[in-house]
Structures are given as C-alpha cells and as structure tokens.
Design an enzyme around this catalytic site. Structure first.
Site, PDB file in Angstrom:
ATOM      1  CB  THR A  71      41.057 102.224  82.420  1.00 33.98           C
ATOM      2  OG1 THR A  71      40.125 102.773  81.724  1.00 33.98           O
ATOM      3  CG2 THR A  71      40.854 102.489  84.050  1.00 33.98           C
ATOM      4  CB  CYS A 324      33.362 106.914  81.623  1.00 35.20           C
ATOM      5  SG  CYS A 324      34.356 106.032  80.449  1.00 35.20           S
TER       6      CYS A 324
END
Ligand SMILES: *Cc1c(COP(=O)(O)O)cnc(C)c1O
Length: 393
Positions: A71, A324
């Site tokens: 990320t 996610c």
C-alpha cells in the site's frame, strides 16, 4: 480439518525466513543508521538484503527503497511521480481492476487536479494494448497497470505495456504484489520503471515491502524526517523485516518452478471439479494468463459472503471480493469489470492456494462447497423460482 485457501490475502511466515530474521529481533538490535558496531552490524544486513533483492529483480541496489508494504509503495509511486512530473502534465492512465491502494490514490489525485483514465479489461481481465495506445496523450505522465490481479489472478502483458509507455516517453509503474510469489520479474527485460512488492504475500513478514524506482526517475519523498533510504523515506530502518523480505524472496524464486507446478496442478483440479460438479458455477477470468494459485468463481443465486461464512464454519478460509473490501456489501469492481452482471459480482468467491495445500484439502473443500451451495440455494426463492419449484416471493 483446517484449510487455508486465502494466500492472496496473506501467507504464512516461512520458518527459514523467521530463522533468518531472529538475530535482528534479538541480539543485533542496533539502529541500522548508527555508526557504532551495533548499528554497523544491522546496517550490513540491510545492505546485503538490498543487494540480494536487486540481483533478483535485475536492478541496482540504489534503485530499491524499502517501505512498510504494498500500500505504501503504491501510494508513494503514484503520488511521488505525479507531483514530480506535474509541470509536464497531469494525466495518469491506470486500469479498472487495480487494488484499492491504487484506486484510492488515484481518487485522491483526481481531487487535486489530476485526470485519471481507467483502462477497460476484457472477459479474461486483461487490458487492451490498443486502448492503451489510444489513451496516451501529450500530457500523460504515468501509466500504472498491476502485474497480476488480486481477485481473479489475471496477468497483464507487462513487458508490452512498458514498451508502449517508453515509446511515448511515459513512466511505467506496476503493482507486482500478487505476481511476486509465482512470476520471475526482471525490471529491465519487462520495461518497468517502478514496481511495488510486499513481503507478506510471499511468505515473508507483514509490514515490509519495497518500491523499485529506475535511476533517473524523480518521485519526491512520501515520508520526511531522518536520512534513511537515501533521504527519500524517513523512519528507523526495519532491519528484521528487510532481512525477512530478502530471505523470503530468495526462497520464493529458488523454489518457484517446483511450487508453481504443484500448485497449478491442485488449482486446476479444484477448477475442474467445481465447474463439473456444481451447477450454475462460473470461473471468473480466463484459464490462460492467470496466476497459478488463483481460482475465482461465481455461483448463481447465492451471495459470496454467505458461502465464505459457511465454509469458515467448516474450517476453510477463502475470500469474497478482496479482503480490503469485504465487510462492505459492494459488489466486486473486478468481477463487474470483466462484464459479469451485478448478482454475479456479489456471488464471487476467491480460492488462493499455497505450497502447503494438499489434494485431501481440495477434496474436503469441494465437498464442503457442494453441500454449502446446495443448502444456500434451497433457501433461495430466486433459485426455486428458476427451477419452477417455488413461488417468487
Ligand atoms: C495485498 C496487496 C496490496 C497491499 O499490500 P500491503 O503490503 O498489504 O499493504 C497491494 N496490491 C495488491 C495487488 C495486493 O494484493
């Protein structure tokens, strides 16, 4: 029986990797930036890890930046390049099936005056090179297309995308977080300028990743403070994590051919059994250009979340959509992008295998899945209406 089929979400830390990390969690605790012997010993391990990783990716050690994971690497690559290039232009090209780390970053940039074009994918989840060429403009500063998709495992023609980017003088970034466990990556051969990776997706520790940045490309800083990572990414060096990342990548590459063969055989067995034994089941994505460990299905008339929870009761770990976005009731943006209707995007389930899975586990999973889907469908008015056996309520 406990069966872990969620290796795309994260993987088990390898025992040899943990062993390589241990000294840096215990005795060799110096700050890798310190000048005394404690620090130098830690610093040496970081240097060696950087060299190891660079040699695997075929780049220079000075082109590797260690980060906290995929990320952060995606955020840094895109924001950093966008900011550094903003005088040249403000147009960025990516795809519709990127990881949320990329999509959210692009969303943020679009609010700051950047224009983002999202490439379509075909029914197999692959972008079109023709569409890419047509989308490039004079003010395009960056192309970012993920190497392999985390939901359906589709693998993009990365070298060709990089070639097109370079013919137009555009920087090419790829999120290779999912690809790293089963595809050998050579950043030069594949025309890659920036690349994101994360250790916990290939049996390394969580919270450590890397960003490769070809020398000569300016991307600015994401985190400022001390002098770490050649002043580009401040914060005390995660020595044990970095040692673990390098050890995990080395082992992954060394055992890749053997593991890929074994995992693919099991994965194909899973796909064949599901498609032949469970009515109204569809494989999302094609069978070619697909990660060896990924199978993603839609089962008509049932919700993915319900399947996930029923399988969990039987000790089987799978994923619906991406980890996610689970917990939200959003349909999978990836399954929608390959042209499936919204009901099928709601019913998608991902199985992602690893080197430890066995045929017995797959057999157990298929039996559990058959039973689960049959039961969920028996409760479904839609399914009964389709069969002409019930009232549509
Ligand atoms: C897991 C994943 C990420 C995020 O990596 P973290 O290290 O967990 O932050 C990014 N991109 C893809 C494709 C992933 O699968």
């Amino acid at each position: 029986m406990k069966v872990y089929l969620d290796n795309a979400a994260t993987t088990k830390l390898d025992e040899q990797v943990l062993k390589a990390m241990m000294p840096y969690l215990t005795d060799i605790y110096g700050n890798a930036s310190s000048m005394h012997s404690f620090g130098r010993e830690a610093g040496k391990a970081v240097d060696e890890s950087r060299a190891k990783v660079a040699s695997i990716l075929n780049c220079k050690p000075s082109e590797i930046y260690f980060t906290s994971g995929g990320t952060e690497s995606d955020n840094w690559a895109i924001k950093g390049a966008a900011l550094a290039q903003s005088k040249r232009g403000r147009h960025i090209i990516t795809s519709k099936i990127e990881h949320p780390a990329m999509l959210a970053t692009c969303e943020e940039l679009s609010k700051k005056g950047y224009e983002i074009s999202y490439l379509d994918v075909d029914e197999n989840g692959i972008v079109s090179l023709e569409q890419l060429k047509k989308t490039i403009r004079n003010d395009t500063i960056l192309i970012s297309v993920m190497f392999a998709n985390n939901e359906i495992g589709s693998v993009q023609p990365i070298a060709e995308i990089g070639k097109i980017a370079h013919e137009h003088g555009v920087i090419f970034h790829t999120d290779a977080v999912q690809a790293a466990s089963s595809i050998r990556i050579d950043v030069n051969e594949m025309n890659i300028d920036m690349l994101s990776m994360s250790a916990h997706k290939f049996h390394g520790p969580k919270g450590v990743g890397l960003l490769y940045v070809r020398s000569g490309i300016r991307i600015g800083k994401l985190i400022v403070g001390g002098h770490q990572e050649r002043e580009n990414r401040a914060g005390t060096t995660n020595t044990a994590g970095i040692v673990g990342l390098a050890a995990a990548l080395e082992k992954t590459v060394r055992e890749m051919d053997e593991n890929n063969k074994k995992i693919k055989r099991l994965r194909d067995y899973l796909i064949d059994r599901v498609l032949t034994e469970i009515p109204h089941s569809k494989l999302n994505g094609g069978r070619e250009n697909r990660l060896v460990n990924n199978a993603n299905f839609s089962f008509d008339f049932v919700e993915g979340e319900s399947i996930l929870m029923q399988l969990d009761l039987k000790g089987i770990a799978v994923s619906s959509g991406s980890a996610c976005s689970s917990g939200s009731l959003e349909p999978s943006h990836v399954v929608l992008a390959i042209g499936r209707p919204i009901e099928e995007a709601h019913s998608s389930i991902r199985f992602s295998l690893g080197p430890d899975n066995t045929k017995e586990e797959i057999d157990y999973t298929v039996e559990a899945l058959k039973e689960t889907i049959e039961r969920l469908r028996s409760w479904s008015p839609l399914f009964n209406a389709e069969k002409g056996e019930g009232e549509y309520v």
